[in-house]
Design a protein around this motif. Structure first.
Motif, PDB file in Angstrom:
ATOM      1  N   PHE A  66       7.510  12.238  16.380  1.00 29.72           N
ATOM      2  CA  PHE A  66       6.501  11.671  16.909  1.00 29.72           C
ATOM      3  C   PHE A  66       5.238  11.018  16.059  1.00 29.72           C
ATOM      4  CE2 PHE A  66       1.934  12.997  17.799  1.00 29.72           C
ATOM      5  CZ  PHE A  66       1.780  12.536  19.040  1.00 29.72           C
ATOM      6  N   CYS A  67       5.397  11.382  14.771  1.00 30.29           N
ATOM      7  CA  CYS A  67       4.290  10.908  13.811  1.00 30.29           C
ATOM      8  C   CYS A  67       4.690   9.717  13.410  1.00 30.29           C
ATOM      9  CB  CYS A  67       4.463  11.879  12.433  1.00 30.29           C
ATOM     10  SG  CYS A  67       3.542  13.592  12.905  1.00 30.29           S
ATOM     11  N   GLU A  68       6.072   9.053  13.551  1.00 27.54           N
ATOM     12  CA  GLU A  68       6.353   8.058  12.850  1.00 27.54           C
ATOM     13  C   GLU A  68       5.835   6.705  13.688  1.00 27.54           C
ATOM     14  OE1 GLU A  68      10.812   7.235  15.191  1.00 27.54           O
ATOM     15  OE2 GLU A  68      10.617   7.713  13.278  1.00 27.54           O
ATOM     16  N   TYR A  69       5.355   7.000  15.210  1.00 21.49           N
ATOM     17  CA  TYR A  69       4.653   5.769  15.689  1.00 21.49           C
ATOM     18  C   TYR A  69       3.276   5.571  15.097  1.00 21.49           C
ATOM     19  CZ  TYR A  69       8.316   6.821  19.446  1.00 21.49           C
ATOM     20  OH  TYR A  69       9.355   6.916  20.224  1.00 21.49           O
ATOM     21  N   TYR A  70       2.751   6.152  14.244  1.00 23.48           N
ATOM     22  CA  TYR A  70       1.601   6.186  13.322  1.00 23.48           C
ATOM     23  C   TYR A  70       1.895   5.462  12.331  1.00 23.48           C
ATOM     24  CZ  TYR A  70      -0.257   8.861  17.329  1.00 23.48           C
ATOM     25  OH  TYR A  70      -0.601   9.151  18.862  1.00 23.48           O
ATOM     26  N   PHE A  71       3.005   5.392  11.803  1.00 23.25           N
ATOM     27  CA  PHE A  71       3.219   4.596  10.557  1.00 23.25           C
ATOM     28  C   PHE A  71       3.146   3.026  10.483  1.00 23.25           C
ATOM     29  CE2 PHE A  71       6.131   8.543   9.253  1.00 23.25           C
ATOM     30  CZ  PHE A  71       5.211   9.268   9.176  1.00 23.25           C
ATOM     31  N   ALA A  72       2.841   2.330   9.662  1.00 24.47           N
ATOM     32  CA  ALA A  72       2.951   1.070   9.418  1.00 24.47           C
ATOM     33  C   ALA A  72       4.306   0.493   9.594  1.00 24.47           C
ATOM     34  CB  ALA A  72       2.731   0.461   7.764  1.00 24.47           C
ATOM     35  N   ASP A  73       4.357  -0.726  10.146  1.00 22.95           N
ATOM     36  CA  ASP A  73       5.523  -1.357  10.651  1.00 22.95           C
ATOM     37  C   ASP A  73       6.494  -1.626   9.586  1.00 22.95           C
ATOM     38  OD1 ASP A  73       4.396  -1.356  13.252  1.00 22.95           O
ATOM     39  OD2 ASP A  73       3.817  -3.433  13.090  1.00 22.95           O
ATOM     40  N   SER A  74       5.992  -1.638   8.124  1.00 29.54           N
ATOM     41  CA  SER A  74       6.888  -2.019   7.087  1.00 29.54           C
ATOM     42  C   SER A  74       7.488  -0.608   6.648  1.00 29.54           C
ATOM     43  CB  SER A  74       5.973  -2.576   6.016  1.00 29.54           C
ATOM     44  OG  SER A  74       5.068  -1.800   5.633  1.00 29.54           O
ATOM     45  N   VAL A  75       7.295   0.601   7.127  1.00 28.91           N
ATOM     46  CA  VAL A  75       7.864   1.746   6.757  1.00 28.91           C
ATOM     47  C   VAL A  75       9.129   1.871   7.651  1.00 28.91           C
ATOM     48  CG1 VAL A  75       7.512   4.266   6.561  1.00 28.91           C
ATOM     49  CG2 VAL A  75       5.512   2.686   6.188  1.00 28.91           C
ATOM     50  N   ASP A 102       6.810  -9.127   5.487  1.00 27.16           N
ATOM     51  CA  ASP A 102       5.538  -9.105   5.284  1.00 27.16           C
ATOM     52  C   ASP A 102       4.694  -7.733   5.751  1.00 27.16           C
ATOM     53  OD1 ASP A 102       6.141 -11.266   3.893  1.00 27.16           O
ATOM     54  OD2 ASP A 102       5.318 -12.609   5.670  1.00 27.16           O
ATOM     55  N   ASP A 103       3.683  -7.646   5.289  1.00 22.76           N
ATOM     56  CA  ASP A 103       2.759  -6.426   5.792  1.00 22.76           C
ATOM     57  C   ASP A 103       1.944  -6.952   6.767  1.00 22.76           C
ATOM     58  OD1 ASP A 103       1.768  -4.016   5.956  1.00 22.76           O
ATOM     59  OD2 ASP A 103       0.626  -4.104   4.237  1.00 22.76           O
ATOM     60  N   PRO A 104       2.093  -6.369   8.083  1.00 28.45           N
ATOM     61  CA  PRO A 104       1.161  -6.972   9.037  1.00 28.45           C
ATOM     62  C   PRO A 104      -0.204  -6.126   9.069  1.00 28.45           C
ATOM     63  CG  PRO A 104       2.644  -5.450   9.756  1.00 28.45           C
ATOM     64  CD  PRO A 104       3.063  -5.548   8.423  1.00 28.45           C
ATOM     65  N   ARG A 105      -1.000  -6.341   8.009  1.00 29.70           N
ATOM     66  CA  ARG A 105      -2.428  -5.767   7.849  1.00 29.70           C
ATOM     67  C   ARG A 105      -3.299  -6.186   8.662  1.00 29.70           C
ATOM     68  NH1 ARG A 105      -3.501  -8.223   1.678  1.00 29.70           N
ATOM     69  NH2 ARG A 105      -3.164 -10.344   2.485  1.00 29.70           N
ATOM     70  N   PRO A 106      -4.145  -5.413   9.177  1.00 29.21           N
ATOM     71  CA  PRO A 106      -5.455  -5.781  10.069  1.00 29.21           C
ATOM     72  C   PRO A 106      -6.067  -6.768   9.444  1.00 29.21           C
ATOM     73  CG  PRO A 106      -5.823  -3.736   9.351  1.00 29.21           C
ATOM     74  CD  PRO A 106      -4.203  -3.933   8.867  1.00 29.21           C
ATOM     75  N   ILE A 107      -6.543  -7.677  10.144  1.00 29.58           N
ATOM     76  CA  ILE A 107      -7.219  -8.948   9.517  1.00 29.58           C
ATOM     77  C   ILE A 107      -8.363  -9.128  10.712  1.00 29.58           C
ATOM     78  CG2 ILE A 107      -7.234 -11.328   8.878  1.00 29.58           C
ATOM     79  CD1 ILE A 107      -4.245 -11.112   8.277  1.00 29.58           C
ATOM     80  N   ASP A 108      -9.454  -9.372   9.640  1.00 22.92           N
ATOM     81  CA  ASP A 108     -10.917  -9.496  10.653  1.00 22.92           C
ATOM     82  C   ASP A 108     -10.846 -10.980  11.019  1.00 22.92           C
ATOM     83  OD1 ASP A 108     -13.275  -9.742  11.864  1.00 22.92           O
ATOM     84  OD2 ASP A 108     -14.439  -9.376   9.843  1.00 22.92           O
ATOM     85  N   SER A 109     -11.229 -11.323  12.342  1.00 22.83           N
ATOM     86  CA  SER A 109     -11.084 -12.652  12.889  1.00 22.83           C
ATOM     87  C   SER A 109     -12.255 -13.614  12.539  1.00 22.83           C
ATOM     88  CB  SER A 109     -10.904 -12.397  14.596  1.00 22.83           C
ATOM     89  OG  SER A 109     -12.425 -11.898  14.986  1.00 22.83           O
ATOM     90  N   ASN A 110     -13.019 -12.915  11.926  1.00 20.46           N
ATOM     91  CA  ASN A 110     -14.152 -13.704  11.303  1.00 20.46           C
ATOM     92  C   ASN A 110     -14.005 -14.345   9.783  1.00 20.46           C
ATOM     93  OD1 ASN A 110     -15.893 -13.765  13.631  1.00 20.46           O
ATOM     94  ND2 ASN A 110     -16.645 -11.630  12.878  1.00 20.46           N
TER      95      ASN A 110
END
Length: 398
Positions: free
Chosen positions: A50-59, A71-79
């Motif tokens: 259940f907890c693995e759904y909250y891990f980063a996609d690179s894990v 690559d690490d799909p880190r959150p990016i600000d649109s501005n």
């Protein structure tokens, strides 16, 4: 009969349940409390799943396999500016290092000249240069951009009459911080890069780098080199603005002097003892492609002068041709296939089927009127057919 009564065999087999019981028995650690060991292991497995759904996609988890060099799909600000949205993932820990004046100026200038949001200011600066001296050559314009553009851009943005009100642009014009983070490896573009000092003690080599060259000159040269450092620079103020640069030592890209390409096979070779005489060591990490340098076998003891360049292909990528030619679909066979041609021409002339047993009578046009019924009698040896204009047909068989 058994299939009709019991249905498909997979719904009445005991093998899946026996395999599952075997899996539960393998989780037993305390033989004195068998049921408790099984329940505890099952709860731990369900909670971790259940907890693995909250891990980063690179894990990488038990139920999810991520690409090897993703690559690490880190959150990016649109501005944010476009250069701060590049993907990539560092490897291992980092250390801090201060840039000297020469490195700081080269990194700052390269970032400015390759930022899409700064392109209007670059055009403005070039127009001012050409107004002052219309006889400037393209190489002289490039030299002025490398030397004075960073300071001109900072002073122009901070002027009250410049009509630049974006705070992020003002922070960007101030330049990055001198204190940077240095990594030993980096994942980008499906490649895994390591610095040269790390590959000196390994059998593999991931430090070969190449990048497409571009300038105001007509000829564009490809640059080949070695990866010396992976530097992450940061700009002041919030939001956090970071970008990763590759510091490379380049081979001489001059054709037939430092780099040569085979005319038929397009094989690239570089001269190992010649280096690029201009100090431009930095590129964006996302611009880098990976190469491997192979030495030619020789009986001489010294190092070989020319080394071959082998471009690597990223993992999980397939190169597809942009256009297909008829030659791509030729059959790999020597003998021609036997076939029979079909006549596709359609005969336009109508052919009449004439029965020799039928008698015909000629009628004049005057004797036929549209108001009268027309009766046609066809006499044959097998049947008599009467046709009238009311579309009724009668068959009389002999």
């Amino acid at each position: 009969m058994r299939t009709r009564l019991a249905g498909p065999v997979q719904y009445r087999w005991m093998y899946p349940f026996e395999r599952f019981l075997r899996r539960l028995k393998n989780n037993i650690r305390n033989k004195a409390k068998v049921e408790g060991s099984i329940c505890n292991a099952y709860l731990v497995e369900e909670a971790s799943s259940f907890c693995e759904y909250y891990f980063a996609d690179s894990v990488k988890t038990r139920h999810r396999k991520c690409p090897r060099n993703s690559d690490d799909p880190r959150p990016i600000d649109s501005n944010m500016f476009s250069i701060f949205k590049f993907p990539g993932r560092p490897i291992g820990a980092y250390i801090f290092r201060w840039l000297d004046d020469k490195e700081y100026h080269a990194a700052r200038t390269y970032i400015l000249l390759n930022c899409d949001e700064v392109k209007p200011f670059i055009n403005m600066y070039e127009e001012e240069l050409r107004k002052e001296n219309p006889a400037l050559r393209p190489d002289e314009v490039d030299k002025m951009l490398d030397t004075n553009f960073a300071s001109w851009f900072e002073s122009h943005v901070k002027e009250p009459n410049s009509n630049v009100h974006d705070d992020m642009m003002k922070d960007f014009a101030s330049g990055p911080l001198r204190n940077t983070r240095v990594y030993s490896g980096y994942y980008v573009n499906g490649f895994k890069f390591h610095v040269t000092r790390r590959n000196s003690t390994t059998l593999t080599s991931n430090s070969g780098v190449y990048v497409k060259g571009s300038s105001n000159l007509t000829d564009e040269l490809d640059y080949y080199g070695m990866l010396d450092e992976i530097i992450e620079v940061e700009y002041p103020a919030l939001p956090i603005k970071r970008i990763v640069l590759f510091k490379c030592s380049w081979y001489d890209p001059t054709p037939r002097i430092g780099t040569r390409v085979h005319s038929n096979y397009k094989l690239v070779e570089v001269y190992a003892n010649r280096r690029f005489n201009k100090f431009e060591p930095f590129i964006f990490a996302v611009q880098a492609g990976q190469v491997f340098y192979a030495k030619y076998p020789t009986i001489r003891r010294g190092p070989s002068e020319w080394i071959a360049v082998c471009r690597m292909k990223a993992r999980s990528t397939i190169e597809m041709p942009t256009s297909l030619t008829p030659a791509d679909h030729d059959a790999f066979q020597n003998e021609e296939a036997e076939g029979h041609s079909l006549d596709s021409q359609v005969q336009t002339t109508s052919q009449l089927l004439v029965d020799v047993n039928i008698t015909y009578e000629e009628l004049d046009d005057e004797e036929i009127s549209t108001d009268d019924e027309i009766d046609v009698v066809i006499e044959s040896d097998n049947y008599n057919l009467e046709i009238s204009d009311d579309y009724d047909t009668d068959y009389d068989e002999d």
